[in-house]
Design a protein around this motif. Structure first.
Motif, PDB file in Angstrom:
ATOM      1  N   PRO A 296       0.817  -1.232   0.000  1.00  0.00           N
ATOM      2  CA  PRO A 296       0.000   0.000   0.000  1.00  0.00           C
ATOM      3  C   PRO A 296       0.842   1.270   0.000  1.00  0.00           C
ATOM      4  O   PRO A 296       0.401   2.302   0.470  1.00  0.00           O
ATOM      5  CB  PRO A 296      -0.768  -0.134   1.317  1.00  0.00           C
ATOM      6  N   PHE A 297       2.072   1.213  -0.518  1.00  0.00           N
ATOM      7  CA  PHE A 297       2.977   2.355  -0.462  1.00  0.00           C
ATOM      8  C   PHE A 297       3.026   3.050  -1.822  1.00  0.00           C
ATOM      9  O   PHE A 297       3.275   2.406  -2.845  1.00  0.00           O
ATOM     10  CB  PHE A 297       4.394   1.901  -0.097  1.00  0.00           C
ATOM     11  N   ALA A 298       2.831   4.354  -1.830  1.00  0.00           N
ATOM     12  CA  ALA A 298       3.060   5.164  -3.030  1.00  0.00           C
ATOM     13  C   ALA A 298       4.449   5.788  -2.916  1.00  0.00           C
ATOM     14  O   ALA A 298       4.913   6.100  -1.820  1.00  0.00           O
ATOM     15  CB  ALA A 298       1.999   6.251  -3.161  1.00  0.00           C
ATOM     16  N   PHE A 299       5.127   5.959  -4.056  1.00  0.00           N
ATOM     17  CA  PHE A 299       6.478   6.515  -3.991  1.00  0.00           C
ATOM     18  C   PHE A 299       6.759   7.387  -5.207  1.00  0.00           C
ATOM     19  O   PHE A 299       6.137   7.273  -6.265  1.00  0.00           O
ATOM     20  CB  PHE A 299       7.529   5.400  -3.886  1.00  0.00           C
ATOM     21  N   ARG A 300       7.728   8.290  -5.022  1.00  0.00           N
ATOM     22  CA  ARG A 300       8.307   9.106  -6.082  1.00  0.00           C
ATOM     23  C   ARG A 300       9.812   9.078  -5.894  1.00  0.00           C
ATOM     24  O   ARG A 300      10.307   9.097  -4.759  1.00  0.00           O
ATOM     25  CB  ARG A 300       7.797  10.555  -6.008  1.00  0.00           C
ATOM     26  N   ALA A 301      10.556   9.056  -6.992  1.00  0.00           N
ATOM     27  CA  ALA A 301      12.015   8.992  -6.892  1.00  0.00           C
ATOM     28  C   ALA A 301      12.623   9.637  -8.116  1.00  0.00           C
ATOM     29  O   ALA A 301      12.009   9.689  -9.191  1.00  0.00           O
ATOM     30  CB  ALA A 301      12.490   7.539  -6.778  1.00  0.00           C
ATOM     31  N   SER A 302      13.851  10.140  -7.958  1.00  0.00           N
ATOM     32  CA  SER A 302      14.579  10.675  -9.112  1.00  0.00           C
ATOM     33  C   SER A 302      16.062  10.719  -8.793  1.00  0.00           C
ATOM     34  O   SER A 302      16.468  10.680  -7.624  1.00  0.00           O
ATOM     35  CB  SER A 302      14.080  12.080  -9.491  1.00  0.00           C
ATOM     36  N   ASP A 303      16.865  10.780  -9.841  1.00  0.00           N
ATOM     37  CA  ASP A 303      18.286  11.032  -9.686  1.00  0.00           C
ATOM     38  C   ASP A 303      18.481  12.533  -9.466  1.00  0.00           C
ATOM     39  O   ASP A 303      17.701  13.348  -9.969  1.00  0.00           O
ATOM     40  CB  ASP A 303      19.059  10.606 -10.938  1.00  0.00           C
ATOM     41  N   LEU A 304      19.538  12.892  -8.737  1.00  0.00           N
ATOM     42  CA  LEU A 304      19.793  14.308  -8.481  1.00  0.00           C
ATOM     43  C   LEU A 304      21.290  14.565  -8.373  1.00  0.00           C
ATOM     44  O   LEU A 304      22.087  13.640  -8.188  1.00  0.00           O
ATOM     45  CB  LEU A 304      19.071  14.772  -7.206  1.00  0.00           C
ATOM     46  N   ALA A 305      21.649  15.821  -8.517  1.00  0.00           N
ATOM     47  CA  ALA A 305      23.043  16.258  -8.361  1.00  0.00           C
ATOM     48  C   ALA A 305      23.048  17.606  -7.668  1.00  0.00           C
ATOM     49  O   ALA A 305      22.195  18.471  -7.937  1.00  0.00           O
ATOM     50  CB  ALA A 305      23.740  16.352  -9.714  1.00  0.00           C
ATOM     51  N   LEU A 306      24.003  17.798  -6.748  1.00  0.00           N
ATOM     52  CA  LEU A 306      24.151  19.043  -6.003  1.00  0.00           C
ATOM     53  C   LEU A 306      25.483  19.688  -6.356  1.00  0.00           C
ATOM     54  O   LEU A 306      26.506  18.990  -6.466  1.00  0.00           O
ATOM     55  CB  LEU A 306      24.084  18.782  -4.500  1.00  0.00           C
ATOM     56  N   TYR A 307      25.479  21.021  -6.510  1.00  0.00           N
ATOM     57  CA  TYR A 307      26.675  21.752  -6.914  1.00  0.00           C
ATOM     58  C   TYR A 307      26.932  22.899  -5.942  1.00  0.00           C
ATOM     59  O   TYR A 307      25.994  23.468  -5.390  1.00  0.00           O
ATOM     60  CB  TYR A 307      26.510  22.334  -8.323  1.00  0.00           C
ATOM     61  N   GLU A 308      28.201  23.235  -5.765  1.00  0.00           N
ATOM     62  CA  GLU A 308      28.582  24.408  -5.003  1.00  0.00           C
ATOM     63  C   GLU A 308      29.372  25.353  -5.889  1.00  0.00           C
ATOM     64  O   GLU A 308      30.072  24.923  -6.812  1.00  0.00           O
ATOM     65  CB  GLU A 308      29.412  24.016  -3.773  1.00  0.00           C
ATOM     66  N   LYS A 309      29.238  26.642  -5.614  1.00  0.00           N
ATOM     67  CA  LYS A 309      29.910  27.659  -6.413  1.00  0.00           C
ATOM     68  C   LYS A 309      31.368  27.768  -5.973  1.00  0.00           C
ATOM     69  O   LYS A 309      31.660  27.892  -4.781  1.00  0.00           O
ATOM     70  CB  LYS A 309      29.191  28.999  -6.263  1.00  0.00           C
ATOM     71  N   VAL A 310      32.273  27.686  -6.934  1.00  0.00           N
ATOM     72  CA  VAL A 310      33.707  27.748  -6.657  1.00  0.00           C
ATOM     73  C   VAL A 310      34.295  28.901  -7.446  1.00  0.00           C
ATOM     74  O   VAL A 310      34.068  29.021  -8.663  1.00  0.00           O
ATOM     75  CB  VAL A 310      34.407  26.425  -7.036  1.00  0.00           C
ATOM     76  N   ARG A 311      35.056  29.751  -6.763  1.00  0.00           N
ATOM     77  CA  ARG A 311      35.703  30.886  -7.427  1.00  0.00           C
ATOM     78  C   ARG A 311      37.139  30.518  -7.760  1.00  0.00           C
ATOM     79  O   ARG A 311      37.902  30.071  -6.896  1.00  0.00           O
ATOM     80  CB  ARG A 311      35.662  32.128  -6.540  1.00  0.00           C
ATOM     81  N   THR A 312      37.517  30.692  -9.012  1.00  0.00           N
ATOM     82  CA  THR A 312      38.870  30.410  -9.475  1.00  0.00           C
ATOM     83  C   THR A 312      39.449  31.662 -10.118  1.00  0.00           C
ATOM     84  O   THR A 312      38.763  32.684 -10.257  1.00  0.00           O
ATOM     85  CB  THR A 312      38.860  29.256 -10.487  1.00  0.00           C
ATOM     86  N   LYS A 313      40.692  31.573 -10.538  1.00  0.00           N
ATOM     87  CA  LYS A 313      41.327  32.714 -11.189  1.00  0.00           C
ATOM     88  C   LYS A 313      40.639  33.084 -12.495  1.00  0.00           C
ATOM     89  O   LYS A 313      40.615  34.247 -12.886  1.00  0.00           O
ATOM     90  CB  LYS A 313      42.797  32.394 -11.448  1.00  0.00           C
TER      91      LYS A 313
END
Length: 365
Positions: free
Chosen positions: A131-148
């Motif tokens: 009796p379980f309903a579900f939702r799922a997805s792939d995901l990716a998390l990013y952080e901002k990086v400052r370079t020259k």
């Protein structure tokens, strides 16, 4: 039977999909190989037209052929996922949308994701394992990086997030995390908090042993000021870290793999010795760390490093390739079922009479 019928139906689609795959790869390769000639032609044209001052425009125009090539490959990837994976998902009673994923607000509500500067998701899978309903997805998390050379986004986490709707409720929230990893990926732990003062102390002692009296006082004052300036940031990070009490359980094998946080009574009700053993076996079979949260009428699972339903653009589409895809993707499609079984939520629902009878089944397998 439905899965076998879907697999047979896919075999009839292989020939046209294989022709499109080869044609798209040829077009993409031609665009990439033409890029140097295109750059030379643009340089000649800019010189003739005396447009040497428009260097940024020249660079942008050079990027057009490779950008078009990668757009073609991305389109092919999405089309193969839709044509091959969607029938398999449908045969199991699930809905699959390759180009969409869980929205950020919904994913953030799990409490399992750390703050991120950028969020991407795809491969939305929806369905019900009664009796379980579900939702799922792939995901990716990013952080901002400052370079020259400027600012860019660096990916620091990728995985799959599952949201399960439960036919019963947990009065108190219970969290499961990989041993020593914190409540979320990239979470702040006491070790992280102590690391910064330790670095300052080490640098300060090193400088004091090598410097003269005047230099030592200057160095000490600089380090003290720099450390004081970091205190607001440290306090903000500490405030972001969820406050949960750690629960100590009896299983040594489980404790070596997981940390449990939350209410002591509810955690022990959920994580019986049988469930602990099942979670240890599931973690070893999975080969990847995962986080879980149980609260109210929902359960969330976050698995690191998952990249489901990914076709290889370089492999020819034939019956052997299709069999490999069907086997791997069917395992991915039924991962929600294995999660429910590992945590014993199926037994809990049966115990509370939520299956409609002892002989009720899971549905398609």
């Amino acid at each position: 039977m439905a899965l076998e019928s879907a697999a047979r139906a896919l075999e009839a689609r292989l020939a046209p999909l294989e022709r499109e795959r080869r044609r798209t790869l040829r077009y993409a390769l031609a665009l990439l190989l033409a890029t140097p000639l295109w750059a030379y032609f643009l340089a000649f044209l800019f010189q003739v037209l005396h447009l040497d001052s428009l260097g940024q425009l020249w660079v942008a125009l050079i990027a057009l052929p490779p950008a078009a090539a990668f757009a073609l490959l991305s389109y092919l990837r999405t089309k193969l996922k839709g044509k091959l994976t969607r029938p398999l998902a449908k045969s199991l009673g699930f809905a699959y949308t390759p180009q969409w994923g869980l929205p950020w607000k919904e994913a953030e509500a799990s409490g399992l994701l750390p703050p991120a500067d950028r969020y991407e998701s795809e491969d939305l899978l929806e369905g019900e394992i009664p009796p379980f309903a579900f939702r799922a997805s792939d995901l990716a998390l990013y952080e901002k990086v400052r370079t020259k050379s400027g600012t860019r986004y660096r990916r620091f986490f990728s995985g799959a997030l599952y949201r399960l709707k439960l036919p019963f409720t947990f009065p108190q929230e219970v969290r499961i995390a990989p041993q020593g990893a914190g409540l979320t990926p990239k979470a702040l732990t006491p070790g992280n908090l102590l690391l910064i003062p330790l670095v300052f102390l080490t640098v300060g002692l090193t400088g004091l042993t090598r410097a003269g009296d005047l230099q030592a006082h200057t160095l000490y004052a600089f380090l003290a000021l720099a450390f004081l300036l970091t205190l607001p940031s440290l306090y903000a990070l500490y405030r972001q870290a969820p406050k949960k009490r750690r629960v100590i359980l009896e299983s040594g094998a489980f404790e070596r793999l997981f940390d449990v946080y939350g209410d002591q009574v509810e955690a022990r009700k959920l994580l019986t010795p049988r469930v602990q053993e099942a979670l240890v076996m599931f973690r070893r079979r999975l080969g990847k760390p995962f986080w879980a949260a149980f609260g109210g009428s929902e359960a969330w699972f976050l698995i690191r490093g998952r990249n489901r339903f990914e076709p290889s653009l370089l492999r020819p589409l034939n019956q052997k390739t299709l069999r490999g895809y069907v086997e791997a993707w069917t395992r991915d499609l039924m991962e929600a079922k294995r999660l429910l079984e590992a945590v014993g939520l199926d037994l809990e629902a049966r115990k509370r009479g939520r299956f409609g009878g002892e002989d009720a089944t899971w549905g398609p397998v």
